[in-house]
Design a protein around this motif. Structure first.
Motif, PDB file in Angstrom:
ATOM      1  N   PRO A  41       0.827  -1.209   0.000  1.00 18.42           N
ATOM      2  CA  PRO A  41       0.000   0.000   0.000  1.00 18.42           C
ATOM      3  C   PRO A  41       0.862   1.260   0.000  1.00 18.42           C
ATOM      4  O   PRO A  41       1.922   1.291   0.632  1.00 18.42           O
ATOM      5  CB  PRO A  41      -0.794  -0.116   1.313  1.00 18.42           C
ATOM      6  CG  PRO A  41      -0.798  -1.572   1.633  1.00 18.42           C
ATOM      7  CD  PRO A  41       0.527  -2.090   1.140  1.00 18.42           C
ATOM      8  N   PRO A  42       0.438   2.299  -0.690  1.00 16.05           N
ATOM      9  CA  PRO A  42       1.213   3.545  -0.725  1.00 16.05           C
ATOM     10  C   PRO A  42       1.512   4.104   0.667  1.00 16.05           C
ATOM     11  O   PRO A  42       2.579   4.686   0.887  1.00 16.05           O
ATOM     12  CB  PRO A  42       0.314   4.493  -1.522  1.00 16.05           C
ATOM     13  CG  PRO A  42      -0.476   3.583  -2.408  1.00 16.05           C
ATOM     14  CD  PRO A  42      -0.720   2.347  -1.602  1.00 16.05           C
ATOM     15  N   ALA A  43       0.603   3.913   1.617  1.00 11.92           N
ATOM     16  CA  ALA A  43       0.834   4.412   2.972  1.00 11.92           C
ATOM     17  C   ALA A  43       2.060   3.769   3.596  1.00 11.92           C
ATOM     18  O   ALA A  43       2.804   4.421   4.336  1.00 11.92           O
ATOM     19  CB  ALA A  43      -0.396   4.152   3.842  1.00 11.92           C
ATOM     20  N   VAL A  44       2.286   2.500   3.289  1.00  5.28           N
ATOM     21  CA  VAL A  44       3.464   1.803   3.823  1.00  5.28           C
ATOM     22  C   VAL A  44       4.734   2.386   3.210  1.00  5.28           C
ATOM     23  O   VAL A  44       5.718   2.648   3.914  1.00  5.28           O
ATOM     24  CB  VAL A  44       3.367   0.284   3.550  1.00  5.28           C
ATOM     25  CG1 VAL A  44       4.670  -0.415   3.942  1.00  5.28           C
ATOM     26  CG2 VAL A  44       2.192  -0.318   4.309  1.00  5.28           C
ATOM     27  N   ILE A  45       4.735   2.587   1.894  1.00  5.36           N
ATOM     28  CA  ILE A  45       5.915   3.146   1.231  1.00  5.36           C
ATOM     29  C   ILE A  45       6.223   4.541   1.776  1.00  5.36           C
ATOM     30  O   ILE A  45       7.384   4.895   2.023  1.00  5.36           O
ATOM     31  CB  ILE A  45       5.702   3.205  -0.292  1.00  5.36           C
ATOM     32  CG1 ILE A  45       5.424   1.805  -0.846  1.00  5.36           C
ATOM     33  CG2 ILE A  45       6.921   3.802  -0.979  1.00  5.36           C
ATOM     34  CD1 ILE A  45       6.558   0.825  -0.678  1.00  5.36           C
ATOM     35  N   ALA A  46       5.192   5.343   1.996  1.00  6.07           N
ATOM     36  CA  ALA A  46       5.407   6.691   2.529  1.00  6.07           C
ATOM     37  C   ALA A  46       6.004   6.654   3.926  1.00  6.07           C
ATOM     38  O   ALA A  46       6.902   7.445   4.259  1.00  6.07           O
ATOM     39  CB  ALA A  46       4.082   7.449   2.543  1.00  6.07           C
ATOM     40  N   SER A  47       5.519   5.750   4.763  1.00  9.22           N
ATOM     41  CA  SER A  47       6.078   5.654   6.117  1.00  9.22           C
ATOM     42  C   SER A  47       7.512   5.162   6.079  1.00  9.22           C
ATOM     43  O   SER A  47       8.354   5.609   6.875  1.00  9.22           O
ATOM     44  CB  SER A  47       5.213   4.742   6.983  1.00  9.22           C
ATOM     45  OG  SER A  47       5.207   3.413   6.504  1.00  9.22           O
ATOM     46  N   VAL A  48       7.832   4.280   5.149  1.00  5.91           N
ATOM     47  CA  VAL A  48       9.212   3.790   5.011  1.00  5.91           C
ATOM     48  C   VAL A  48      10.144   4.918   4.582  1.00  5.91           C
ATOM     49  O   VAL A  48      11.280   5.032   5.072  1.00  5.91           O
ATOM     50  CB  VAL A  48       9.280   2.615   4.021  1.00  5.91           C
ATOM     51  CG1 VAL A  48      10.725   2.287   3.670  1.00  5.91           C
ATOM     52  CG2 VAL A  48       8.588   1.385   4.604  1.00  5.91           C
ATOM     53  N   LEU A  49       9.685   5.759   3.647  1.00  2.00           N
ATOM     54  CA  LEU A  49      10.510   6.894   3.221  1.00  2.00           C
ATOM     55  C   LEU A  49      10.850   7.797   4.397  1.00  2.00           C
ATOM     56  O   LEU A  49      11.991   8.256   4.545  1.00  2.00           O
ATOM     57  CB  LEU A  49       9.768   7.687   2.140  1.00  2.00           C
ATOM     58  CG  LEU A  49       9.831   7.112   0.723  1.00  2.00           C
ATOM     59  CD1 LEU A  49       8.752   7.734  -0.157  1.00  2.00           C
ATOM     60  CD2 LEU A  49      11.213   7.334   0.117  1.00  2.00           C
ATOM     61  N   THR A  50       9.859   8.030   5.263  1.00  3.08           N
ATOM     62  CA  THR A  50      10.110   8.851   6.453  1.00  3.08           C
ATOM     63  C   THR A  50      11.051   8.143   7.414  1.00  3.08           C
ATOM     64  O   THR A  50      11.960   8.751   7.977  1.00  3.08           O
ATOM     65  CB  THR A  50       8.777   9.172   7.155  1.00  3.08           C
ATOM     66  OG1 THR A  50       7.937   9.875   6.236  1.00  3.08           O
ATOM     67  CG2 THR A  50       8.993  10.020   8.389  1.00  3.08           C
ATOM     68  N   ALA A  51      10.844   6.829   7.589  1.00  4.37           N
ATOM     69  CA  ALA A  51      11.713   6.057   8.482  1.00  4.37           C
ATOM     70  C   ALA A  51      13.154   6.062   7.989  1.00  4.37           C
ATOM     71  O   ALA A  51      14.099   6.149   8.784  1.00  4.37           O
ATOM     72  CB  ALA A  51      11.197   4.625   8.597  1.00  4.37           C
ATOM     73  N   LEU A  52      13.341   5.987   6.663  1.00  2.00           N
ATOM     74  CA  LEU A  52      14.694   5.977   6.111  1.00  2.00           C
ATOM     75  C   LEU A  52      15.430   7.268   6.459  1.00  2.00           C
ATOM     76  O   LEU A  52      16.622   7.246   6.815  1.00  2.00           O
ATOM     77  CB  LEU A  52      14.634   5.787   4.589  1.00  2.00           C
ATOM     78  CG  LEU A  52      15.972   5.799   3.849  1.00  2.00           C
ATOM     79  CD1 LEU A  52      16.926   4.757   4.401  1.00  2.00           C
ATOM     80  CD2 LEU A  52      15.750   5.591   2.354  1.00  2.00           C
ATOM     81  N   THR A  53      14.748   8.401   6.386  1.00  2.00           N
ATOM     82  CA  THR A  53      15.367   9.672   6.763  1.00  2.00           C
ATOM     83  C   THR A  53      15.797   9.654   8.220  1.00  2.00           C
ATOM     84  O   THR A  53      16.908  10.079   8.570  1.00  2.00           O
ATOM     85  CB  THR A  53      14.381  10.825   6.526  1.00  2.00           C
ATOM     86  OG1 THR A  53      14.069  10.901   5.129  1.00  2.00           O
ATOM     87  CG2 THR A  53      14.971  12.156   6.972  1.00  2.00           C
ATOM     88  N   ILE A  54      14.926   9.150   9.083  1.00  3.98           N
ATOM     89  CA  ILE A  54      15.246   9.095  10.511  1.00  3.98           C
ATOM     90  C   ILE A  54      16.417   8.139  10.766  1.00  3.98           C
ATOM     91  O   ILE A  54      17.337   8.458  11.528  1.00  3.98           O
ATOM     92  CB  ILE A  54      14.000   8.658  11.315  1.00  3.98           C
ATOM     93  CG1 ILE A  54      12.887   9.690  11.156  1.00  3.98           C
ATOM     94  CG2 ILE A  54      14.349   8.476  12.787  1.00  3.98           C
ATOM     95  CD1 ILE A  54      11.543   9.228  11.702  1.00  3.98           C
TER      96      ILE A  54
END
Length: 410
Positions: free
Chosen positions: A289-302
Motif C-alpha cells: 500500500p502507498p501508505a506503507v511506502i510513505a512511512s518507510v521513506l520517512t523512516a529511512l530519513t530518521i
C-alpha cells in the motif's frame, strides 16, 4: 435405509479425514511444540514499550521494533497523507499498475543509502529472500547456506531446486570444504544472515567475501536485523565492515528497525533488472500500500540521521546482556539488540515465558523448528525507546524468576 447408511458413511469419512492432523497435533503438544496466536489488545503510549495482551499490561521485550519507529508520529503522518493522495491499497502488482511514484523515490534513495547501482522493493522480507534465490539459481546450481539462516532463505533454496549445502554456523572452513567439493556446479551462491535472528551474533563476512572471490561464487546477505542498527547511518553490517561493494545482493527489511513492513534488495543494475523480470513473488503479488511506502521513506530519513537513537539502542542492549550474564544466564555471543536466554528444554522454556508474563513481561518462548533441538530459549529484544528504569526492572524480574525455577538456567 440405504440413504441413511450413505449419509452416515459420509459423515464418518468427514470426521476421519482430519484424524491424522489431530494425531500429529497431539504429538507436538506432548513435546511442548504447539503454538497459539494471541491477540495484542493495544499498544500503550507512543514508545511501543508496553502492550496489553488479553487484558494484561506487559513490558514488550519480544519486538523487532529496535528503534521504536513503529509508533513514531512522523511515520503515521506520512502514511495518512499518502492515503489521502493514493488511497488505501496499491490495487495491483508492481508490474501492472501497483507501483506508484513513491516506489521510484524509495528505490532511488535505498540504492544511494547502500551505495549500490539499484534497488528493488518487495512486499515482504520473506518474499525478497524466496524470490531472489529462486530466480538466481536453479537445477544444476549449488547454494551454500549457513545452518542458522532464516526460514525464508531455506524456503527460497528449496523453491529454486538447486542443490542445498548447509555449512556449520559461522564456520568458513567447512564452507570452503563444501565449495571445493562442489566446485563443478554450474553456478554457486553463498547466502547468509548478517545478524542471526535467534542468536544475535554476526556473520564472518570477511571470510565469506574471500571465499566468494576464490570460488567465483555469488554472495547474498540478509541484513534484516542489521539494517538501522549497525553502520554509521544504519546501513547494516556490510557497511560497518566496509564490505558492501563486495556483496552481490544485499537484502533488507522494513519490518524491524524501520517500524513498517516490506523487503528490498540492493545490487547492480544487471541483477535488479533480471529479478524484476524473473522473481515470481514480485511478479504475482499485489504491491505494498502507498501508505506503507510513505512511512518507510520517512523512516529511512530518521534511520540515516538519528545516530543518537542507534547509540542509545546499542548501549542499552550491551548493558542488559552484561547484566543478565552476571546473573548466570547463558546469553550467547553478540553485541546486537537480540539477547537469547538459552534454556534448552521445551517445557521449561514455556514455563519461564508464562512466569515472565505473570510478572508483567512479554518474552516469548522460541522452540524447534525455529531453533535447533535442545536450544529452546527466551528471545529478548531491546528497543531504543525502552527506558533504563524499565530495563533494570526487567533484569531484576528475570533474576528472581530464574531463582524460583527449580534447577536454574544456563
Amino acid at each position: 435405509m440405504k440413504s441413511s447408511c450413505v449419509r452416515f458413511r459420509k459423515v464418518f469419512e468427514m470426521l476421519d479425514r482430519y484424524a491424522w492432523l489431530d494425531e500429529d497435533y497431539e504429538r507436538l503438544e506432548k513435546q511442548a511444540l504447539t503454538r497459539q496466536i494471541r491477540s495484542v489488545d493495544a499498544v500503550l503510549g507512543d514508545r511501543g514499550a508496553w502492550i496489553r495482551v488479553e487484558g494484561k499490561t506487559l513490558l514488550n521485550l519480544s519486538s523487532n521494533n529496535y528503534l521504536g519507529l513503529a509508533h513514531d508520529a512522523r511515520l503515521k503522518a506520512a502514511a495518512m497523507e499518502a492515503i489521502e493522495l493514493w488511497g488505501t491499497g496499491a490495487t495491483a502488482s508492481r508490474l501492472v499498475t501497483g507501483s506508484c511514484a513513491l516506489y521510484t523515490e524509495l528505490e532511488q534513495r535505498l540504492a544511494a543509502w547502500k551505495e549500490r547501482e539499484a534497488a528493488l522493493v518487495f512486499a515482504s522480507g520473506y518474499q525478497a529472500n524466496a524470490g531472489v534465490i529462486s530466480a538466481l539459481v536453479g537445477r544444476g546450481d549449488a547454494v551454500f547456506s549457513d545452518r542458522l539462516n532464516h526460514a525464508s532463505i531455506v524456503d527460497g533454496i528449496v523453491q529454486s531446486r538447486a542443490e542445498h549445502y548447509r555449512y556449520r554456523h559461522n564456520d568458513p572452513e567447512h564452507l570452503a570444504y563444501l565449495l571445493e567439493k562442489h566446485k563443478g556446479a554450474r553456478r554457486k551462491l553463498i547466502v547468509t544472515d548478517t545478524v542471526f535472528s535467534m542468536d544475535g551474533d554476526t556473520a564472518l563476512l570477511p571470510d565469506l567475501v574471500g571465499l566468494r572471490a576464490r570460488y567465483g561464487a555469488l554472495l547474498m546477505v540478509d541484513e534484516a536485523h542489521a539494517g538501522g542498527v549497525l553502520g554509521e547511518r544504519g546501513e547494516g553490517l556490510c557497511h560497518a565492515l566496509g564490505l558492501h561493494r563486495e556483496i552481490d545482493v544485499i537484502m533488507g527489511t522494513f519490518s524491524k528497525a524501520f517500524g513498517a513492513y516490506g523487503g528490498y534488495i540492493c545490487a547492480d543494475h544487471s541483477v535488479v533488472r533480471y529479478l524484476a523480470t524473473k522473481s515470481r513473488p514480485l511478479i504475482y503479488s499485489t504491491a505494498l500500500p502507498p501508505a506503507v511506502i510513505a512511512s518507510v521513506l520517512t523512516a529511512l530519513t530518521i534511520v540515516m540521521k538519528d545516530a543518537e537513537r542507534r547509540k542509545s539502542l546499542q548501549a542499552k542492549a550491551k548493558w542488559l546482556r552484561e547484566r543478565l550474564a552476571s546473573y548466570g544466564f547463558s546469553v550467547g555471543e553478540g553485541d546486537t539488540p537480540i539477547i537469547p536466554l538459552i534454556i534448552g528444554d521445551n517445557e521449561k522454556t514455556l514455563r519461564y515465558s508464562r512466569k515472565l508474563e505473570e510478572m508483567g513481561i512479554a518474552a516469548v518462548a522460541i522452540r524447534p523448528p525455529t531453533v535447533p533441538a535442545g536450544t529452546s530459549r527466551i528471545r529478548l529484544t531491546v528497543m531504543a525507546t525502552h527506558t533504563w528504569a524499565e530495563l533494570e526492572w526487567a533484569a531484576d524480574q528475570l533474576q528472581s524468576i530464574r531463582a524460583d525455577l527449580e534447577g536454574g538456567i544456563g
